[in-house]
Write an enzyme that holds these catalytic residues in place. Structure first.
Site, PDB file in Angstrom:
ATOM      1  N   SER A 142       0.865  -1.190   0.000  1.00 16.67           N
ATOM      2  CA  SER A 142       0.000   0.000   0.000  1.00 16.67           C
ATOM      3  C   SER A 142       0.897   1.234   0.000  1.00 16.67           C
ATOM      4  O   SER A 142       2.018   1.191   0.523  1.00 16.67           O
ATOM      5  CB  SER A 142      -0.867   0.015   1.264  1.00 16.67           C
ATOM      6  OG  SER A 142      -1.419   1.300   1.486  1.00 16.67           O
ATOM      7  N   TYR A 155      -1.574  -0.963  10.560  1.00 16.85           N
ATOM      8  CA  TYR A 155      -1.853  -1.352   9.165  1.00 16.85           C
ATOM      9  C   TYR A 155      -0.714  -0.922   8.248  1.00 16.85           C
ATOM     10  O   TYR A 155      -0.193  -1.726   7.471  1.00 16.85           O
ATOM     11  CB  TYR A 155      -3.176  -0.737   8.689  1.00 16.85           C
ATOM     12  CG  TYR A 155      -3.467  -1.043   7.229  1.00 16.85           C
ATOM     13  CD1 TYR A 155      -3.882  -2.310   6.831  1.00 16.85           C
ATOM     14  CD2 TYR A 155      -3.308  -0.060   6.245  1.00 16.85           C
ATOM     15  CE1 TYR A 155      -4.134  -2.602   5.500  1.00 16.85           C
ATOM     16  CE2 TYR A 155      -3.557  -0.338   4.907  1.00 16.85           C
ATOM     17  CZ  TYR A 155      -3.977  -1.618   4.542  1.00 16.85           C
ATOM     18  OH  TYR A 155      -4.212  -1.903   3.200  1.00 16.85           O
TER      19      TYR A 155
HETATM   20  N1  NAP Z   1      -8.697  -0.986  -1.123  1.00 13.98           N
HETATM   21  C1  NAP Z   1      -7.674  -0.193  -0.852  1.00 13.98           C
HETATM   22  O1  NAP Z   1      -7.792   1.027  -0.749  1.00 13.98           O
HETATM   23  C2  NAP Z   1      -6.296  -0.804  -0.705  1.00 13.98           C
HETATM   24  C3  NAP Z   1      -5.191   0.056  -0.794  1.00 13.98           C
HETATM   25  C4  NAP Z   1      -3.909  -0.474  -0.637  1.00 13.98           C
HETATM   26  C5  NAP Z   1      -3.761  -1.827  -0.428  1.00 13.98           C
HETATM   27  N2  NAP Z   1      -4.855  -2.638  -0.332  1.00 13.98           N
HETATM   28  C6  NAP Z   1      -4.640  -4.065  -0.072  1.00 13.98           C
HETATM   29  O2  NAP Z   1      -5.247  -4.818  -1.096  1.00 13.98           O
HETATM   30  C7  NAP Z   1      -5.523  -6.125  -0.605  1.00 13.98           C
HETATM   31  C8  NAP Z   1      -6.925  -6.524  -1.035  1.00 13.98           C
HETATM   32  O3  NAP Z   1      -7.851  -5.688  -0.391  1.00 13.98           O
HETATM   33  P1  NAP Z   1      -9.189  -5.165  -1.061  1.00 13.98           P
HETATM   34  O4  NAP Z   1      -9.154  -3.697  -1.035  1.00 13.98           O
HETATM   35  O5  NAP Z   1      -9.461  -5.863  -2.332  1.00 13.98           O
HETATM   36  O6  NAP Z   1     -10.224  -5.603   0.077  1.00 13.98           O
HETATM   37  P2  NAP Z   1     -11.446  -6.607   0.116  1.00 13.98           P
HETATM   38  O7  NAP Z   1     -12.399  -6.340  -1.011  1.00 13.98           O
HETATM   39  O8  NAP Z   1     -11.954  -6.542   1.507  1.00 13.98           O
HETATM   40  O9  NAP Z   1     -10.769  -8.015  -0.161  1.00 13.98           O
HETATM   41  C9  NAP Z   1     -10.009  -8.682   0.799  1.00 13.98           C
HETATM   42  C10 NAP Z   1      -9.888 -10.132   0.393  1.00 13.98           C
HETATM   43  O10 NAP Z   1      -9.131 -10.805   1.387  1.00 13.98           O
HETATM   44  C11 NAP Z   1      -9.854 -11.955   1.792  1.00 13.98           C
HETATM   45  N3  NAP Z   1      -9.596 -12.252   3.186  1.00 13.98           N
HETATM   46  C12 NAP Z   1      -9.849 -11.481   4.275  1.00 13.98           C
HETATM   47  N4  NAP Z   1      -9.534 -12.135   5.394  1.00 13.98           N
HETATM   48  C13 NAP Z   1      -9.088 -13.366   5.010  1.00 13.98           C
HETATM   49  C14 NAP Z   1      -8.618 -14.508   5.701  1.00 13.98           C
HETATM   50  N5  NAP Z   1      -8.554 -14.520   7.048  1.00 13.98           N
HETATM   51  N6  NAP Z   1      -8.229 -15.583   4.997  1.00 13.98           N
HETATM   52  C15 NAP Z   1      -8.303 -15.584   3.640  1.00 13.98           C
HETATM   53  N7  NAP Z   1      -8.735 -14.530   2.929  1.00 13.98           N
HETATM   54  C16 NAP Z   1      -9.127 -13.443   3.610  1.00 13.98           C
HETATM   55  C17 NAP Z   1     -11.329 -11.610   1.575  1.00 13.98           C
HETATM   56  O11 NAP Z   1     -12.108 -12.760   1.335  1.00 13.98           O
HETATM   57  P3  NAP Z   1     -12.988 -13.560   2.415  1.00 13.98           P
HETATM   58  O12 NAP Z   1     -13.664 -12.570   3.269  1.00 13.98           O
HETATM   59  O13 NAP Z   1     -13.880 -14.386   1.542  1.00 13.98           O
HETATM   60  O14 NAP Z   1     -12.018 -14.421   3.151  1.00 13.98           O
HETATM   61  C18 NAP Z   1     -11.237 -10.817   0.275  1.00 13.98           C
HETATM   62  O15 NAP Z   1     -11.230 -11.696  -0.824  1.00 13.98           O
HETATM   63  C19 NAP Z   1      -5.295  -6.084   0.901  1.00 13.98           C
HETATM   64  O16 NAP Z   1      -4.046  -6.672   1.211  1.00 13.98           O
HETATM   65  C20 NAP Z   1      -5.248  -4.593   1.201  1.00 13.98           C
HETATM   66  O17 NAP Z   1      -4.469  -4.304   2.337  1.00 13.98           O
HETATM   67  C21 NAP Z   1      -6.116  -2.162  -0.485  1.00 13.98           C
END
Ligand code: NAP
Length: 268
Positions: A142, A155
């Site tokens: 991130s 985080y």
């Molecule tokens: N969105 C942003 O602004 C942003 C910015 C920078 C970085 N990121 C990073 O991008 C990545 C993806 O996030 P996102 O924004 O796409 O969020 P998201 O839509 O909430 O997706 C998170 C994913 O992780 C899975 N997950 C959560 N807990 C889990 C567990 N205990 N075991 C296995 N899978 C798990 C969830 O699936 P289930 O609930 O089905 O398990 C979901 O598929 C993360 O690492 C986040 O830190 C996001």
């Protein structure tokens, strides 16, 4: 076992957001897929759609990467499935608010998922990549790795860890036919914010990127051969200047004597 030339991409956190878009794009690029997350229904629905749309083979493994036994199952898959050519370490959670007010159990779960899981999965997959002389590891960090003042320090710390791990790992495997890319998304429109108790609608719209655009930019960065990809950063020269400044510090960070400014106070 995949028989296609591109091999299989294993994507963690593929049931929604960034991971689901990676699944779509990598299938369209010709990869077979293994989708990992906890929500079976969402994974199966995505797998069915992608099989129909792309004709690729798409497998699903339901796993809670915060649970040691489940994590071990995915490590085993990465160690033993020689068709795997890409690992996208994407699953993650965030926590909002000040660190001093944070729930320590939530902090621990976040560290397990954001730090421990991608580290163990990387260590499981890399030896096979090296043995086969090919493979790509994508770690989703991130921009908060570079901007700890902007969000919960726990985080951003997990994301800084992934940046460090990736920079060193890339150095170790670069001459072995293996790629490591670390992606630093800015705020991206996914469910992560709501799950962390932050209303994304409260962000200025000009700092929030659509998830499709973010992943397409990250894949363009991969195609360009980047180790670090910051999808939102308009001028890459700013990152290069930051990196150059950091590199200039390195030879002076560890020395046999304290810096002159600290010697006066301790002189007898
Ligand atoms: N969105 C942003 O602004 C942003 C910015 C920078 C970085 N990121 C990073 O991008 C990545 C993806 O996030 P996102 O924004 O796409 O969020 P998201 O839509 O909430 O997706 C998170 C994913 O992780 C899975 N997950 C959560 N807990 C889990 C567990 N205990 N075991 C296995 N899978 C798990 C969830 O699936 P289930 O609930 O089905 O398990 C979901 O598929 C993360 O690492 C986040 O830190 C996001």
């Amino acid at each position: 076992m995949s028989t296609n030339q591109k091999g299989t991409a294993l994507i963690t956190g593929a049931s929604s957001g960034i991971g689901a878009v990676y699944a779509d794009r990598l299938a369209r690029r010709g990869h077979d897929l293994i989708l990992v997350a906890r929500n079976r229904e969402r994974l199966e629905a995505l797998a069915t759609r992608l099989r129909e749309d792309t004709g690729r083979s798409v497998g699903v493994i339901v796993a809670d990467l915060g649970a040691r036994a489940d994590l071990a199952r995915i490590e085993h898959e990465l160690r033993t499935n020689a068709a795997i050519s890409v690992l996208v370490n994407n699953a993650g959670i965030a926590m909002s608010g000040d660190l001093v007010d944070s729930d320590p159990d939530r902090l621990e779960s976040m560290i397990q998922l954001n730090v421990l899981a991608p580290s163990r999965l990387a260590l499981a997959v890399i030896p096979g990549f090296i043995a086969r002389g090919r493979g790509t590891l994508v770690n989703i960090s991130s921009v908060l790795a570079l901007a700890p003042e902007r969000f919960n320090g726990g985080y951003s710390g997990t994301k800084a860890y992934l940046l460090n791990l990736s920079l060193r790992l890339q150095q170790e495997v670069a001459d072995k036919g293996v790629r490591v890319q670390v992606v630093l998304p800015g705020a991206t429109r996914t469910a992560i914010w709501e799950k962390a108790g932050t209303d994304i609608a409260s962000f200025p719209p000009n700092i929030v990127m659509d998830v499709d655009d973010m992943v397409d930019a990250a894949l363009a960065g991969l195609d360009h051969g980047e180790t670090v990809t910051i999808p939102a950063l308009p001028d890459v020269a700013e990152w290069e200047a930051y990196e150059a400044a950091r590199q200039r510090l390195i030879p002076n960070l560890s020395r046999s004597v304290p810096a002159a400014r600290y010697r006066a106070a301790t002189a007898r």
